[in-house]
Design a protein around this motif. Structure first.
Motif, short mmCIF file in Angstrom:
data_model
loop_
_atom_site.label_atom_id
_atom_site.label_comp_id
_atom_site.label_asym_id
_atom_site.label_seq_id
_atom_site.Cartn_x
_atom_site.Cartn_y
_atom_site.Cartn_z
N LYS A 13 -56.01 -3.28 11.78
CA LYS A 13 -56.43 -2.77 13.09
C LYS A 13 -55.50 -3.28 14.20
CE LYS A 13 -60.24 -3.13 16.39
NZ LYS A 13 -61.42 -3.95 16.69
N HIS A 14 -55.19 -4.55 14.16
CA HIS A 14 -54.42 -5.16 15.24
C HIS A 14 -52.91 -5.09 15.01
CE1 HIS A 14 -57.77 -6.75 17.59
NE2 HIS A 14 -58.38 -6.90 16.42
N GLY A 15 -52.50 -4.84 13.77
CA GLY A 15 -51.07 -4.78 13.48
C GLY A 15 -50.42 -3.65 14.28
N THR A 16 -49.22 -3.89 14.76
CA THR A 16 -48.52 -2.90 15.58
C THR A 16 -48.06 -1.73 14.72
OG1 THR A 16 -47.74 -4.63 17.04
CG2 THR A 16 -46.47 -2.59 17.04
N LEU A 17 -48.27 -0.51 15.25
CA LEU A 17 -47.71 0.68 14.61
C LEU A 17 -46.47 1.06 15.40
CD1 LEU A 17 -47.78 3.06 12.62
CD2 LEU A 17 -49.29 4.23 14.21
N ASN A 18 -45.33 0.85 14.80
CA ASN A 18 -44.06 1.10 15.46
C ASN A 18 -43.81 2.60 15.60
OD1 ASN A 18 -41.14 0.88 16.06
ND2 ASN A 18 -41.01 1.69 13.98
N THR A 19 -43.17 3.02 16.68
CA THR A 19 -42.87 4.45 16.83
C THR A 19 -41.37 4.72 16.90
OG1 THR A 19 -43.21 4.19 19.19
CG2 THR A 19 -45.07 5.07 17.92
N ASP A 20 -40.56 3.67 16.71
CA ASP A 20 -39.11 3.88 16.69
C ASP A 20 -38.69 4.48 15.35
OD1 ASP A 20 -39.00 2.74 19.12
OD2 ASP A 20 -37.95 0.92 18.51
N PHE A 21 -37.76 5.41 15.40
CA PHE A 21 -37.24 5.97 14.14
C PHE A 21 -35.76 6.26 14.31
CE2 PHE A 21 -39.31 9.27 16.66
CZ PHE A 21 -38.26 10.15 16.89
N PHE A 22 -35.11 6.52 13.20
CA PHE A 22 -33.68 6.82 13.23
C PHE A 22 -33.32 7.60 11.98
CE2 PHE A 22 -32.12 3.65 10.15
CZ PHE A 22 -33.25 2.87 10.03
N GLU A 23 -32.13 8.18 12.00
CA GLU A 23 -31.66 8.92 10.83
C GLU A 23 -30.91 7.99 9.89
OE1 GLU A 23 -29.33 12.40 11.53
OE2 GLU A 23 -31.13 13.60 11.27
N VAL A 24 -31.17 8.13 8.61
CA VAL A 24 -30.47 7.30 7.63
C VAL A 24 -29.84 8.23 6.59
CG1 VAL A 24 -32.49 6.93 6.13
CG2 VAL A 24 -30.72 5.20 6.21
N ASP A 25 -28.67 7.85 6.10
CA ASP A 25 -28.08 8.61 4.99
C ASP A 25 -29.01 8.54 3.80
OD1 ASP A 25 -25.84 9.29 6.37
OD2 ASP A 25 -24.50 7.87 5.37
N LEU A 26 -29.16 9.66 3.12
CA LEU A 26 -30.08 9.71 1.99
C LEU A 26 -29.80 8.60 0.98
CD1 LEU A 26 -32.43 11.33 0.89
CD2 LEU A 26 -30.80 12.80 -0.30
N LYS A 27 -28.53 8.33 0.75
CA LYS A 27 -28.18 7.31 -0.25
C LYS A 27 -28.65 5.91 0.16
CE LYS A 27 -23.37 6.60 1.31
NZ LYS A 27 -23.73 5.54 2.26
N ASP A 28 -28.89 5.70 1.43
CA ASP A 28 -29.35 4.39 1.90
C ASP A 28 -30.84 4.39 2.24
OD1 ASP A 28 -26.68 3.45 1.81
OD2 ASP A 28 -26.29 4.38 3.77
N ALA A 29 -31.56 5.43 1.84
CA ALA A 29 -32.94 5.63 2.31
C ALA A 29 -34.00 4.90 1.49
CB ALA A 29 -33.26 7.12 2.36
N LEU A 30 -33.61 4.30 0.38
CA LEU A 30 -34.55 3.61 -0.51
C LEU A 30 -35.41 2.63 0.28
CD1 LEU A 30 -34.69 3.95 -3.61
CD2 LEU A 30 -33.34 1.88 -3.81
N ASP A 31 -36.71 2.64 0.04
CA ASP A 31 -37.68 1.70 0.62
C ASP A 31 -38.05 2.00 2.07
OD1 ASP A 31 -37.82 0.24 -1.71
OD2 ASP A 31 -36.23 -1.13 -1.12
N TYR A 32 -37.36 2.94 2.70
CA TYR A 32 -37.77 3.30 4.06
C TYR A 32 -39.00 4.21 4.01
CZ TYR A 32 -33.76 1.29 6.48
OH TYR A 32 -32.86 0.41 7.00
N VAL A 33 -39.74 4.23 5.12
CA VAL A 33 -40.88 5.12 5.25
C VAL A 33 -40.46 6.32 6.09
CG1 VAL A 33 -43.21 5.35 6.20
CG2 VAL A 33 -42.55 3.26 4.98
#
Lengths: 393, 393
Positions: A13-33
């Protein structure tokens, strides 16, 4: 003292929900949400694809067809088949628009430029329909998905090279204790080697969180306050180990108060990890974990990991959970909820030896944590228990 | 055609066991396999450690003790207690040699410089014995163990900063197919995007294998032969995708022969992945995987991953396996052994939709592979099936 369910609810409930995002190369996308639904720009497959090596034809009343050409995978031609005609075709090749089935080559007898098929071929066999996997404009991967290898394969097959993902939280680990000595240095009576920093950093790394730092400080009020104050402004999540128990020499709680950390909860009806602290200051979440390595690691998996996933906007925030039968009787000491290092094997889960809060080596054998509710008392062999899967490889 | 058990046995029998090793910093040791037993140089704990905040004392006949000092965590003193004396002590602090128990502070009433304990304290309570976890000279981690976060914590607690690990294999991925176009480029009729390279590289990366390369080649005999010949000398494992099925345009098999690859087996009684090829040339292992992404990825987890772990001398070479009840009935098409994308949830495992060899998106939802033996026919809900855990996070 709150229970484990309430504690986790409060963290989320209290944990921050971040709204920043960015583009990542597909090959480096592992583990990202994934931060925005990923939409396919193409039909997949983009054309009717042969699933077999064989012959494409338009079924007619006779078993014999004349082979008038061929289509290989990667060919761009779309031959028009007249009645009684077939083309040789290979796996992955486009099925001619005028064909309505593909006959496997094992079901065909070749006779010069003619084939005789076994029995009457069914329509639409061995053809992967256009857009069978996804239509152009369809959602390939939903927002909130944590990217695994299989997703990268799927997204590449849709021609994508970049995706939009959530920023990952940065994590500072602050290790406290006068008794702690850096590995590699000589040890005096009363001292032990510091291991929480290296361990939590390795586990964070394993889970895809690379932006981490470790600071070790002595049990000294001013140092603790200054280091924490400095760290809070620079990291999204601060994990302090040690200094949160009831002892007279625990400065961490006082330092939290002094620098304006809002206490969300302190102490949870659980073992290990009773003196767990969770607080917030502005957007930074602060955990106080027990100093004992095994207790710290259990609390990390159960409370800190879900908070990190929430920060990223992940759909699944907890470690995967399964209900499994215990492989032998287990007697619980005390009435608190229990988190027990365990190993999934055969058709169930075995609670490992060495459950003491200080003993971290059981985590070496463990691939799961068994979670028992308060007042569990006696658990019998064969009884199902809630089992969290630890990161496996 | 051989069965899946024989195929895996042959892979592990012929796979190279590497003997190169090197020292790695503990912080970078994640995912490496330990090459030599790691021996502790210290007793852990190195002294009798208090497990609680409380009072250390030598039990006598009275409930009252005089507090004559204190020992904090990190203190080096070893006060000698006379009859009826106690010291204030904190979690992690060394218990005086002359004390034989620690009484929790919650069980004590403080009265000036005296304490009155509740009831008669038991001897050796709340003391972690010296060397309880490991003795100096004892094996902390056995050769063949793959290092996880918990191990790093344990080894750091023993003061170690480096360990000796096996070299990891280098892996070349050679992707074949005229129909393949690089993601980001325009697609013509009959073409699809290449995804096996990016997918397998991501999965290798996820599993800790960073030394990888991807080459894409067209279905052309000379190119195939030259690229493979060049790659074999430079990598420990070569994974070719596509070009191994029965089609006339499959040059890979011919190229293997021409450059002296010894065929260990070709074709396995399984679905997906029937046309699986495995061969050797000198110390290099060569896999021919199906071109369909989902089939390639299943074969990777079941055959290639164990070979990589054997190369490193790992004790556990296969993915962790558990026997779980199916959550609904499942009818097997055909008589081959089946590898089915599945999801562990609740108290069992659910076989996912989209099992076609070409459809890789089911791997997004999957956290397991269900392995059914040949001639499985009808599997009923509740029946236990062999389930491989995919890498989870």
């Amino acid at each position: 003292m709150i229970d484990t369910t309430t504690a986790l609810e409060l963290v989320l409930k209290h944990g921050t929900l971040n709204t920043d995002f960015f583009e990542v190369d597909l090959k480096d996308a592992l583990d990202y949400v994934v931060a925005k639904d990923v939409v396919s720009r193409i039909d997949m497959p983009p054309f009717r694809q042969s699933a077999m090596d064989g012959y494409a034809l338009h079924v007619h009343d006779d078993f014999t067809y004349t082979v008038v050409g061929e289509v290989q995978a990667g060919d761009h031609n779309d031959p028009t088949l007249r009645k009684g005609e077939a083309v040789r075709i290979f796996t992955g090749a486009p099925v001619p628009t005028s064909a309505n089935t593909v006959v496997m080559q094992e079901r065909v007898t070749l006779d010069g430029n003619k084939i005789i098929v076994e029995g009457s071929p069914k329509v639409n066999m061995n053809i992967r329909p256009k857009a069978e996997q996804i239509k152009a404009g369809g959602i390939a991967i939903h927002k909130g998905t944590t990217i695994k290898g299989g997703h990268i394969g799927f997204l590449a097959s849709l021609g994508l090279t970049k995706i939009t993902v959530s920023k990952k939280p940065s994590v500072a680990i602050v290790v406290t204790g006068n008794e702690l000595v850096a590995p590699g240095m000589p040890l005096s009576y009363g001292e032990i080697y510091e291991s929480n920093g290296a361990m939590l950093r390795a586990v964070l790394n394993e889970l895809g969180y690379k932006n981490t730092s470790v600071v070790t400080i002595r049990d000294d009020y001013d140092t603790t306050k200054n280091v924490l104050s400095d760290t809070l402004g620079k990291y999204d999540v601060v994990v302090v180990t040690g200094g949160v128990s009831v002892g007279d020499y625990d400065f961490v709680g006082k330092a939290f108060k002094a620098i304006g950390v809002q206490e969300i909860f302190y102490k949870v009806k659980q073992k290990p990890g009773k003196p767990l602290f969770f607080g917030k200051k502005e957007e930074t979440s602060i955990f106080g974990l027990p100093g004992n390595p095994a207790a710290a690691l259990s609390c990390f998996y159960i409370y800190v990991y879900p908070l990190l996933k929430k920060y990223e906007g992940a759909e699944h925030m907890n470690l995967p959970t399964i209900s499994l039968p215990l492989l032998s009787d287990y007697t619980v000491k005390g009435t608190q909820a229990q988190f027990l290092k365990a190993r999934i094997e055969g058709a169930g889960v075995r609670i490992l030896g060495g459950q003491s809060s200080a003993m971290v080596q059981a985590f070496g054998d463990a691939n799961a944590l068994v979670c028992l509710p308060v007042n569990s008392m006696e658990i019998k062999k064969g009884q199902n228990v809630k089992t969290l899967l630890l990161p496996t490889k």
